[in-house]
Design a protein around this motif. Structure first.
Motif, PDB file in Angstrom:
ATOM      1  N   UNK A 104      35.187  48.242  50.450  1.00 50.43           N
ATOM      2  CA  UNK A 104      35.309  47.571  51.742  1.00 50.43           C
ATOM      3  C   UNK A 104      34.001  46.929  52.199  1.00 50.43           C
ATOM      4  N   UNK A 105      33.132  46.582  51.237  1.00 55.54           N
ATOM      5  CA  UNK A 105      31.846  45.982  51.590  1.00 55.54           C
ATOM      6  C   UNK A 105      31.692  44.582  51.021  1.00 55.54           C
ATOM      7  N   UNK A 106      32.752  44.061  50.399  1.00 51.28           N
ATOM      8  CA  UNK A 106      32.764  42.704  49.872  1.00 51.28           C
ATOM      9  C   UNK A 106      34.087  42.064  50.275  1.00 51.28           C
TER      10      UNK A 106
ATOM     11  N   UNK B 215      37.241  40.546  49.746  1.00 46.80           N
ATOM     12  CA  UNK B 215      37.848  40.699  48.430  1.00 46.80           C
ATOM     13  C   UNK B 215      38.816  39.593  48.020  1.00 46.80           C
ATOM     14  N   UNK B 216      39.056  39.561  46.721  1.00 44.62           N
ATOM     15  CA  UNK B 216      40.212  38.886  46.134  1.00 44.62           C
ATOM     16  C   UNK B 216      41.117  39.946  45.516  1.00 44.62           C
ATOM     17  N   UNK B 217      40.534  40.741  44.596  1.00 41.41           N
ATOM     18  CA  UNK B 217      41.339  41.657  43.799  1.00 41.41           C
ATOM     19  C   UNK B 217      40.563  42.947  43.549  1.00 41.41           C
ATOM     20  N   UNK B 218      41.058  44.076  44.049  1.00 42.70           N
ATOM     21  CA  UNK B 218      40.372  45.348  43.815  1.00 42.70           C
ATOM     22  C   UNK B 218      40.353  45.714  42.333  1.00 42.70           C
ATOM     23  N   UNK B 219      41.309  45.198  41.576  1.00 38.37           N
ATOM     24  CA  UNK B 219      41.349  45.463  40.142  1.00 38.37           C
ATOM     25  C   UNK B 219      40.235  44.732  39.408  1.00 38.37           C
ATOM     26  N   UNK B 220      39.813  43.585  39.932  1.00 39.80           N
ATOM     27  CA  UNK B 220      38.914  42.712  39.176  1.00 39.80           C
ATOM     28  C   UNK B 220      37.554  42.492  39.835  1.00 39.80           C
ATOM     29  N   UNK B 221      37.457  42.581  41.159  1.00 34.80           N
ATOM     30  CA  UNK B 221      36.215  42.237  41.863  1.00 34.80           C
ATOM     31  C   UNK B 221      35.076  43.187  41.523  1.00 34.80           C
ATOM     32  N   UNK B 222      33.868  42.652  41.444  1.00 33.73           N
ATOM     33  CA  UNK B 222      32.667  43.476  41.377  1.00 33.73           C
ATOM     34  C   UNK B 222      31.461  42.658  41.814  1.00 33.73           C
ATOM     35  N   UNK B 223      30.502  43.328  42.438  1.00 35.41           N
ATOM     36  CA  UNK B 223      29.180  42.743  42.656  1.00 35.41           C
ATOM     37  C   UNK B 223      28.479  42.664  41.308  1.00 35.41           C
ATOM     38  N   UNK B 224      27.614  41.644  41.126  1.00 37.22           N
ATOM     39  CA  UNK B 224      26.846  41.538  39.892  1.00 37.22           C
ATOM     40  C   UNK B 224      25.492  40.904  40.133  1.00 37.22           C
ATOM     41  N   UNK B 225      24.433  41.373  39.452  1.00 40.31           N
ATOM     42  CA  UNK B 225      23.104  40.790  39.618  1.00 40.31           C
ATOM     43  C   UNK B 225      22.964  39.476  38.871  1.00 40.31           C
ATOM     44  N   UNK B 226      22.103  38.611  39.400  1.00 39.96           N
ATOM     45  CA  UNK B 226      21.809  37.315  38.791  1.00 39.96           C
ATOM     46  C   UNK B 226      20.296  37.098  38.866  1.00 39.96           C
ATOM     47  N   UNK B 227      19.707  36.528  37.812  1.00 42.91           N
ATOM     48  CA  UNK B 227      18.255  36.339  37.764  1.00 42.91           C
ATOM     49  C   UNK B 227      17.938  35.322  36.672  1.00 42.91           C
ATOM     50  N   UNK B 228      16.647  34.964  36.555  1.00 40.87           N
ATOM     51  CA  UNK B 228      16.285  33.990  35.531  1.00 40.87           C
ATOM     52  C   UNK B 228      16.164  34.612  34.153  1.00 40.87           C
TER      53      UNK B 228
ATOM     54  N   UNK C 119      47.067  40.613  44.905  1.00 44.39           N
ATOM     55  CA  UNK C 119      46.250  41.674  45.492  1.00 44.39           C
ATOM     56  C   UNK C 119      45.540  41.291  46.788  1.00 44.39           C
ATOM     57  N   UNK C 120      45.204  40.008  47.035  1.00 45.76           N
ATOM     58  CA  UNK C 120      44.557  39.694  48.321  1.00 45.76           C
ATOM     59  C   UNK C 120      45.399  40.035  49.548  1.00 45.76           C
ATOM     60  N   UNK C 121      46.704  40.116  49.397  1.00 45.77           N
ATOM     61  CA  UNK C 121      47.569  40.395  50.540  1.00 45.77           C
ATOM     62  C   UNK C 121      47.161  41.701  51.210  1.00 45.77           C
ATOM     63  N   UNK C 122      46.995  42.740  50.419  1.00 43.47           N
ATOM     64  CA  UNK C 122      46.589  44.038  50.972  1.00 43.47           C
ATOM     65  C   UNK C 122      45.071  44.190  51.021  1.00 43.47           C
ATOM     66  N   UNK C 123      44.393  43.695  49.988  1.00 50.54           N
ATOM     67  CA  UNK C 123      42.949  43.931  49.889  1.00 50.54           C
ATOM     68  C   UNK C 123      42.166  43.270  51.010  1.00 50.54           C
ATOM     69  N   UNK C 124      42.493  42.007  51.313  1.00 49.38           N
ATOM     70  CA  UNK C 124      41.773  41.321  52.388  1.00 49.38           C
ATOM     71  C   UNK C 124      42.094  41.953  53.738  1.00 49.38           C
TER      72      UNK C 124
END
Length: 484
Positions: A214-216, A218-231, A314-319
């Motif tokens: 519940x901190x992002x 959402x689109x899909x709890x099955x698929x969503x994740x935070x991810x790092x990005x860098x050079x 999944x966005x129906x319930x997740x959002x």
């Protein structure tokens, strides 16, 4: 030591932290330099919020610490940006959509909090494709607007984490956070010449590497994740280690690596992109990597049976759960949808609200997704593979269009195909299988536009995958900065 502006801009995250921890660079001076760069490069539209006052105050706090205290902070003084759909205390989290334009969360997402606790400084929020529902980051919300690729501002940066990628590539910050549902860290990483990680999700339980309930937005709890990005991959490993509590990481010995080349993901590529990818393969093979062709004939068919159904049901319930849990200013998914500014996202939410794929959901989740996961597991095991390798995208960045909801692209003059499908084809299967994926730079197509290579590993092999990425990065190098 006196650092020039250009020298500060070129520091990787790892280098910047080392310089601040050892007292060779002040956090406040470094942050001031990057804030000025962000303002000078505002035309890229990479950020929706620039927290000048807060970032400078945090930098001064880091500088006020003694050397021993700074040395205990693995990210001491590191400026980062966070995608605008990830909750941040005190800064708006709008997901690039009008109904949330003024929403300010009460607390940081856990992944953000771990970075801050380790000494990172939140420079601002990164622009994105509206509600993360696209791969271009061409946002038509009045408060956001389209993100531009630093290698050519007329082109897309990829999405949906396009603002994070553009800010990192433009040397506004050395690192940041995005999110990934079907390719949203890896596609912009590839198109902007940086590195991006999609951590393991598994089946959402113990197999989930990053936990941000519940901190992002959402689109899909099955698929969503935070991810790092860098050079650099080294910087991804640094951020991932802080978020997960792991320590330093050494690169994998290349002589022992067996890497699979999945046939379906090497077909139908743009010629200039494939040329870069093949040159990279030759360099890796010369260094001792063993490549193993693998067929995976059902890969794209199984993925198709899973992908759209999960993303549009999944966005129906997740959002709704996110709106309620965060006491958001709107209360229903329909309220959010009613004010969507971008036609392509509005069309997606028309399908979501109609629940056009609801009847297929249980089968997609309990039959086709497990079969996709089993196929990956069997492929890794039967061929004794450490990872799979393929171009992150089928084509390089294309021009920003008017986002009329039916954007199509042509690869080397072939028949027009849906733009989102074209860019998602190679990244989406790993997302649906819940396995980790890492995109790193391979080179420049025609000496001009970035090309990414993706490594996918078995479920839960994230640190091993990063170790392989570190080894590949030493062989392939990193890309030169865009001319801005």
């Amino acid at each position: 030591m006196t650092w020039t502006v250009d020298e500060q801009a070129e520091l990787t995250a790892t280098q910047a932290v080392d310089a601040i921890q050892t007292g060779r660079l002040t956090a406040s001076g470094y942050v001031a330099t990057l804030l000025a760069r962000a303002e000078a490069l505002a035309n890229l539209n990479a950020l929706t919020v620039l927290d000048v006052e807060g970032a400078l105050a945090s930098a001064h706090r880091i500088d006020s610490l003694g050397a021993a205290e700074r040395a205990k902070l693995p990210l001491a003084g590191l400026p980062v940006v966070v995608k605008d759909n990830i909750n941040t205390r005190g800064l708006t989290t709008s997901a690039g959509t009008p109904s949330l334009e003024h929403f300010v969360p009460a607390r940081h997402a856990p992944s953000v909090q771990r970075l801050v606790d380790a000494g990172a400084i939140l420079l601002g929020k990164a622009n994105m494709h509206e509600l993360a529902f696209g791969i271009t980051s061409t946002n038509l919300s009045a408060h956001a607007g389209p993100v531009r690729n630093p290698y050519d501002p007329a082109l897309i940066p990829g999405g949906s984490s396009g603002g994070t990628a553009a800010a990192i590539a433009a040397r506004i910050v050395p690192a940041g956070l995005g999110t990934d549902t079907g390719g949203s860290t890896r596609i912009p990483a590839a198109l902007c010449g940086i590195a991006g990680l999609r951590p393991s999700v598994g089946d959402g339980g113990t197999g989930r590497r990053y936990h941000d309930p519940h901190a992002v937005v959402p689109i899909s709890h099955t698929r969503d994740t935070v991810g790092p990005m860098a050079r650099t991959v080294a910087d991804l490993a640094l951020l991932d280690g802080v978020i997960t509590g792991h320590g330093p990481l050494a690169h994998a010995p290349v002589a022992n690596l067996r890497i699979g080349l999945p046939a379906p993901l090497w077909e139908g590529l743009e010629r200039s992109l494939e040329d870069v990818a093949r040159v990279a393969l030759a360099k890796l093979e010369a260094a001792g990597v063993t490549f193993v062709p693998v067929r995976m004939p059902e890969l794209l068919v199984l993925n198709e049976r899973v992908s759209r159904t999960l993303a549009l049901h999944e966005p129906i319930d997740d959002l709704l759960e996110w709106l309620v849990a965060n006491h958001a200013p709107v209360q229903t998914v329909a309220d959010v949808a009613a004010r969507i500014a971008s036609p392509d996202v509005r069309a997606a939410y028309d399908a979501i609200l109609a629940d056009a794929f609801g009847g297929d959901y249980e089968t997609a989740l309990t039959v086709w997704r497990p079969r996709l996961q089993q196929m990956y597991a069997q492929t890794f095991a039967s061929a004794g593979l450490d990872a799979l390798l393929f171009p992150t995208t089928r084509l390089v960045a294309v021009p920003i269009d008017d986002l009329n909801g039916s954007s199509r692209v042509s690869i080397d003059g072939g028949a027009p195909i849906d733009e989102m499908d074209a860019y998602l084809r190679n990244t989406d299967p790993a997302s649906n299988a819940g396995i980790p994926g890492l995109s790193l730079p391979a080179g420049l197509a025609d000496g001009r536009l970035p090309v990414g290579l993706e490594l996918d590993g078995p479920a839960g092999s994230d640190r091993r995958l990063l170790a392989i990425g570190l080894a590949f990065e030493q062989i392939l190098g990193t890309l030169r900065a865009p001319a801005l």
